[in-house]
Design an enzyme around this catalytic site. Structure first.
Site, PDB file in Angstrom:
ATOM      1  N   ASP A  31       4.667   9.925  36.267  1.00  0.00           N
ATOM      2  CA  ASP A  31       4.494  11.310  35.834  1.00  0.00           C
ATOM      3  C   ASP A  31       5.068  11.447  34.432  1.00  0.00           C
ATOM      4  O   ASP A  31       5.898  10.628  34.025  1.00  0.00           O
ATOM      5  CB  ASP A  31       5.197  12.281  36.801  1.00  0.00           C
ATOM      6  N   LEU A  48       0.580   9.212  31.314  1.00  0.00           N
ATOM      7  CA  LEU A  48      -0.576   8.566  31.946  1.00  0.00           C
ATOM      8  C   LEU A  48      -1.817   8.626  31.049  1.00  0.00           C
ATOM      9  O   LEU A  48      -2.662   7.733  31.070  1.00  0.00           O
ATOM     10  CB  LEU A  48      -0.848   9.324  33.244  1.00  0.00           C
ATOM     11  N   ILE A  71      -3.767  19.291  35.308  1.00  0.00           N
ATOM     12  CA  ILE A  71      -3.339  20.695  35.254  1.00  0.00           C
ATOM     13  C   ILE A  71      -3.970  21.349  36.474  1.00  0.00           C
ATOM     14  O   ILE A  71      -5.202  21.425  36.574  1.00  0.00           O
ATOM     15  CB  ILE A  71      -3.836  21.380  33.969  1.00  0.00           C
ATOM     16  N   SER A 108     -10.454  19.736  44.457  1.00  0.00           N
ATOM     17  CA  SER A 108     -10.039  21.088  44.833  1.00  0.00           C
ATOM     18  C   SER A 108     -11.199  21.859  45.435  1.00  0.00           C
ATOM     19  O   SER A 108     -12.372  21.612  45.106  1.00  0.00           O
ATOM     20  CB  SER A 108      -9.531  21.833  43.600  1.00  0.00           C
ATOM     21  N   ASN A 109     -10.841  22.825  46.254  1.00  0.00           N
ATOM     22  CA  ASN A 109     -11.846  23.742  46.825  1.00  0.00           C
ATOM     23  C   ASN A 109     -12.591  24.486  45.708  1.00  0.00           C
ATOM     24  O   ASN A 109     -13.689  24.983  45.924  1.00  0.00           O
ATOM     25  CB  ASN A 109     -11.168  24.711  47.785  1.00  0.00           C
ATOM     26  N   HIS A 110     -11.991  24.550  44.508  1.00  0.00           N
ATOM     27  CA  HIS A 110     -12.624  25.309  43.423  1.00  0.00           C
ATOM     28  C   HIS A 110     -13.861  24.614  42.845  1.00  0.00           C
ATOM     29  O   HIS A 110     -14.582  25.218  42.064  1.00  0.00           O
ATOM     30  CB  HIS A 110     -11.589  25.657  42.360  1.00  0.00           C
ATOM     31  N   TYR A 133     -11.661  24.623  35.701  1.00  0.00           N
ATOM     32  CA  TYR A 133     -10.892  23.784  36.631  1.00  0.00           C
ATOM     33  C   TYR A 133     -11.831  23.187  37.691  1.00  0.00           C
ATOM     34  O   TYR A 133     -11.843  21.976  37.926  1.00  0.00           O
ATOM     35  CB  TYR A 133      -9.810  24.662  37.269  1.00  0.00           C
ATOM     36  N   LYS A 137     -13.042  19.308  38.372  1.00  0.00           N
ATOM     37  CA  LYS A 137     -12.871  18.622  39.660  1.00  0.00           C
ATOM     38  C   LYS A 137     -14.213  18.088  40.162  1.00  0.00           C
ATOM     39  O   LYS A 137     -14.302  16.963  40.663  1.00  0.00           O
ATOM     40  CB  LYS A 137     -12.247  19.571  40.690  1.00  0.00           C
TER      41      LYS A 137
HETATM   42  C1  15L Z   1      -6.030  24.951  43.766  1.00  0.00           C
HETATM   43  O1  15L Z   1      -6.775  24.008  43.590  1.00  0.00           O
HETATM   44  C2  15L Z   1      -4.879  25.226  42.858  1.00  0.00           C
HETATM   45  O2  15L Z   1      -4.321  24.044  42.357  1.00  0.00           O
HETATM   46  C3  15L Z   1      -3.811  26.051  43.522  1.00  0.00           C
HETATM   47  O3  15L Z   1      -2.961  26.553  42.548  1.00  0.00           O
HETATM   48  C4  15L Z   1      -4.373  27.201  44.365  1.00  0.00           C
HETATM   49  O4  15L Z   1      -4.930  28.154  43.547  1.00  0.00           O
HETATM   50  C5  15L Z   1      -5.379  26.659  45.341  1.00  0.00           C
HETATM   51  O5  15L Z   1      -6.355  25.875  44.715  1.00  0.00           O
HETATM   52  C6  15L Z   1      -6.068  27.764  46.154  1.00  0.00           C
HETATM   53  O6  15L Z   1      -7.296  27.834  46.151  1.00  0.00           O
HETATM   54  O7  15L Z   1      -5.368  28.518  46.807  1.00  0.00           O
END
Ligand code: 15L
Length: 257
Positions: A31, A48, A71, A108-110, A133, A137
């Site tokens: 890290d 990294l 991030i 991430s779910n995003h 973001y 991903k």
């Molecule tokens: C994520 O991917 C974020 O890193 C985190 O901060 C939250 O926002 C999370 O999703 C979420 O959807 O709750």
């Protein structure tokens, strides 16, 4: 297994360093900053994104890399490209160069956050990012797929929900990933004999969960926590307009107008 964790000083990194070590893995981290706890001794402090030698050194001899470094929220387009795509490219290249056969990637779910909320959503739902973001991903998931097909690296992309000590909102009653289940999920991905290329959702066994855990369970993930135990406390506070808006899309506040 010898496991290298990138982003080892972050919230999930510290949890996994401790949890996977307890599970019997030999964990090394990397890290840009020193972790603020016991994991410090297991973490190399290096950049990294730039330090080729430190990256090569920390993945040498590893059986798997758990790539968390990024991030972990919305940023500029340039930062999203850098922190998700370019960094993941460096890690995948390092894996191939060192012959590391397996990567677990913190997606991430995003990546699908602009998907309207539905009772259950599979991993085959079309990519619908709710932010740069989420775009980063989704693009990094595609990169992982390429490295699986071209170089044979086994990869699990974890579309993580809300990693928290406890759920802290109405949405999190569906999206919560507990620290214990995070360790169980990553451990399952490390041990799964026929991982191939897999996309899985990373949430606990939430009664109100809307992401399908079938692919995660098929890898051996057996979640034990359920956000429902916290529902009474969370619902004791009256719902706000934001709760209503955040309930429209899977990505919650990331998909606000
Ligand atoms: C994520 O991917 C974020 O890193 C985190 O901060 C939250 O926002 C999370 O999703 C979420 O959807 O709750």
């Amino acid at each position: 297994m010898r496991v290298t964790i990138t982003g080892a000083a972050g919230r999930i990194g510290r949890c996994l360093t401790a949890g996977l070590t307890d599970t019997g893995h030999d964990v090394r981290g990397i890290d840009a900053v020193e972790p603020a706890d016991d994991a410090a001794g297991q973490c190399v402090v290096a950049d990294l994104g730039r330090d080729d030698a430190a990256l090569a050194d920390v993945v040498a001899g590893a059986d798997a890399i758990v790539h968390l470094a990024a991030i972990a929220s919305e940023s500029t387009f340039a930062e999203a490209l850098d922190t998700h795509l370019r960094l993941t490219h460096r890690v995948l290249e390092a894996a191939v160069a060192a012959g590391v056969p397996r990567v677990v990637y913190a997606s991430s779910n995003h990546a699908v956050g602009f998907t309207p909320r539905a009772p259950i959503v599979g991993v085959d739902t079309p990519i619908r990012p709710d932010s740069f973001y989420g775009v980063g991903k989704a693009a990094a998931e595609a990169l992982c797929s390429l490295y699986h097909d071209r170089h044979g690296v086994a990869v699990a992309c974890l579309r993580i929900g809300s990693f928290r000590p406890r759920p802290d909102s109405r949405r999190a009653l569906s999206t919560w990933l507990s620290p214990g289940d995070a360790v169980r999920l990553v451990d399952a991905c490390l041990r799964a004999p026929d991982l191939g290329f897999a996309i899985v959702y990373g949430i606990s066994a939430n009664t109100r969960g809307w992401w399908d855990l079938t692919t995660a369970r098929a890898l051996g993930y057996d979640p034990v926590d359920d956000a429902e135990s916290f529902a009474a406390d969370i619902e004791a506070v009256p719902a706000t307009d934001d709760d209503e808006v955040d309930g429209r899309y899977l990505g919650g506040s990331f998909a606000r107008p």
